[in-house]
Design a protein around this motif. Structure first.
Motif, short mmCIF file in Angstrom:
data_model
loop_
_atom_site.label_atom_id
_atom_site.label_comp_id
_atom_site.label_asym_id
_atom_site.label_seq_id
_atom_site.Cartn_x
_atom_site.Cartn_y
_atom_site.Cartn_z
N ASP A 1 88.05 13.41 93.20
CA ASP A 1 89.49 13.61 93.53
C ASP A 1 89.72 15.00 93.71
O ASP A 1 90.26 15.55 94.60
N ARG B 1 87.67 17.11 96.18
CA ARG B 1 88.09 17.07 97.67
C ARG B 1 89.52 17.93 97.72
O ARG B 1 89.38 18.42 98.86
N SER C 1 95.73 9.18 89.92
CA SER C 1 94.48 10.11 90.88
C SER C 1 95.13 10.88 91.73
O SER C 1 96.47 10.41 92.29
N SER C 2 94.69 11.86 92.22
CA SER C 2 95.28 12.84 93.27
C SER C 2 95.44 12.28 94.61
O SER C 2 96.24 12.55 95.42
N ASP C 3 94.50 11.00 94.83
CA ASP C 3 94.69 10.28 96.19
C ASP C 3 95.92 8.98 96.11
O ASP C 3 96.22 8.22 97.25
#
Length: 511
Positions: free
Chosen positions: A24, A27, A216-218
């Protein structure tokens, strides 16, 4: 539980966290690189960062030389022996340090003695909780000192530079978060990530903020107000123009996660945990019986590999000034802010302990015309007793502000390399003495280790490996002049311009 198997699993977790950025985070960095304007200092920095990520991956070596303060968050089934897990963590940490995957970072706060193995009173940090599942969930974050020092806590209501009053409401929280990004500048190795904790007391607020970095970054915040706040910050923090390494640019923030907890009526804290681009956070689920790894966490999706084609610098590269140490005053005064330099010859590392020592003692080596590198490398000694550099990126320079100018004049030092810039006392000394400050790319520990041709010696080892004075022979060591001998400072300019841009967000948004 098979304790030895568990120890091996934990060793793998420590090594992977230190050397291999999660998917993550990769990305987010790729997106930032695609958005940056070609030919800029920011683009050059991001190209170096992606090259460093790839080198660390291939060499299985630390991404950043500051492997930080290890913090483990662990969930265990009822009945699991947490004492055994703690012992396995400590054994794995000692192994990883001995193998050069972790820098020895545990220092006695009273004596200043480095334990040499990352163990000590309260270290590593291990936080347990129980849950109703039958597996063990173990997550680790390695948060370096540069970004740790840019953590900040606000007590509402308060007055903020550029933003005015921040009240005890969602809009006041918004102002605090925006200000937290501004105050970090390039000292925390921007572009970075932030975790925000709203409420609690001073200690639980910081714990909550750091816990957000384990998200999580997402992910999407289930709290609608916090989701809107996160999206607002991500959209507008990148309009401050601070950019990668504080050089200016399009991307200042890579991620923002916000959590909330109750508070007492008299206190309203907003706590911010800042993390650099080298966001080293991974996790594993472990079989409670065998100790074997069942699953790696934060690894959803395809892995982005920054190969040579992706990592190469843009075609519109700035002209490079080549320097060989020792450097003359005339050469130094010919440099100006924005110049990109490549250094050959010797440079000498010096961090907090060295600067304090040099302020009171003679130098163990002749520093006239030489280069001081703010760096605490990861070093490994072979069987013949020779030292090898495993990671060697710059540390945050502002800590040396009380000493730097005086030491440069005292010993005739011509150049200082670090990250994040320095203050008015050093800037004045550079002008009077004839010196420059060179900003290296924070976190790029493999990139710079590759520039080091050999270790010629070491002094003052009583301060420990990170704080000793290492004599390094380098070739093609690249950095940017950000403070010159003519009174100019890119850091001062970016700070002023970003403060002006911050003031655009003074008016209420969340009512």
């Amino acid at each position: 539980m098979n304790v030895q198997t568990l120890e091996n699993s934990l060793y793998d977790l420590i090594v992977e966290t230190s050397t291999n950025l999660p998917k993550d985070v990769r990305r987010a960095i790729r997106k930032a690189k695609e958005q940056e304007n070609a030919g800029t200092r920011a683009a050059m920095s991001l190209a170096t960062i992606t090259q460093n990520i790839q080198m660390a991956d291939e060499k299985v070596s630390p991404i950043c030389q500051d492997t930080g303060l290890p913090t483990f968050k662990i969930k265990t089934p009822v009945g699991v022996n947490q004492l055994e897990i703690t012992k396995a963590i400590k054994n794995a940490m000692v192994r990883a340090t001995k193998d050069g995957k972790m820098r020895p970072n545990s220092v006695d706060s009273i004596t200043g003695e480095n334990s040499g193995d990352n163990l000590g009173e309260g270290l590593p940090v291990i936080k347990y909780e129980q849950w109703d599942k039958d597996t063990i969930d173990i997550r680790l974050i390695l948060k370096g000192g540069g970004c740790e020092n840019k953590n900040i806590q606000y007590s509402l209501p308060c007055e903020l530079d550029g933003l005015g009053r921040a009240g005890r409401d969602l809009d006041g929280i918004r102002k605090c978060i925006m200000h937290s990004v501004y105050q970090a500048q390039g000292q925390g190795c921007s572009a970075g990530f932030i975790g925000v904790g709203i409420g609690g007391d001073r200690s639980s607020g910081y714990d909550l903020a750091k816990a957000q970095l384990f998200r999580s970054s997402d992910d999407v915040n289930p709290n609608e107000d916090l989701r809107k706040l996160e999206e607002y910050v991500m959209e507008h923090a990148n309009e401050l123009g601070i950019g990668t390494m504080g050089f200016g640019g399009e991307t200042t923030l890579l991620g923002c996660k916000v959590g909330v907890m109750h508070r007492i009526p008299a206190s309203f804290f907003v706590s911010v945990a800042y993390n650099c681009w080298a966001f080293r956070r991974l996790g594993i689920t472990v079989d409670a019986g065998s100790g074997e790894i069942q699953e790696w966490l934060y690894q959803e999706g395809d892995k982005i590999s920054f190969d040579a084609e992706q990592a190469e610098t843009p075609d519109e590269q700035p002209e490079v000034v080549k320097l060989t140490a020792p450097i003359s005053e005339e050469q130094i005064r010919s440099l100006k802010v924005g110049d990109v330099v490549q250094i050959d010859g010797m440079m000498y590392t010096g961090r907090d302990a060295i600067h304090k020592y040099l302020s009171d003692h003679d130098s163990p080596v002749d520093l006239n015309g030489q280069v001081i590198y703010h760096c605490g490398p990861v070093m490994l000694k072979d069987e013949e007793g020779n030292w090898h550099v495993k990671a060697a990126g710059p540390t945050t320079s502002i800590r040396e502000e009380p000493y730097q100018g005086d030491i440069m004049k005292k010993f005739g030092i011509r150049a200082v390399i670090g990250k994040g810039g320095m203050g008015p006392k050093t800037l004045k000394a550079l002008e009077e003495h004839g010196g420059v400050y060179l900003n290296a790319i924070g976190g790029a520990a493999q990139y710079y280790a590759d520039c080091i041709q050999g270790v010629e010696g070491v002094d003052l080892m009583q301060f420990g490996v990170p704080e000793a004075m290492w004599h390094l022979r380098v070739k093609g060591f690249t950095a940017v002049v950000t403070m010159d001998a003519h009174g100019n400072s890119l850091h001062k300019d970016v700070d002023q311009s970003s403060l002006e841009k911050l003031s655009r967000f003074k008016e209420p948004v969340f009512k």
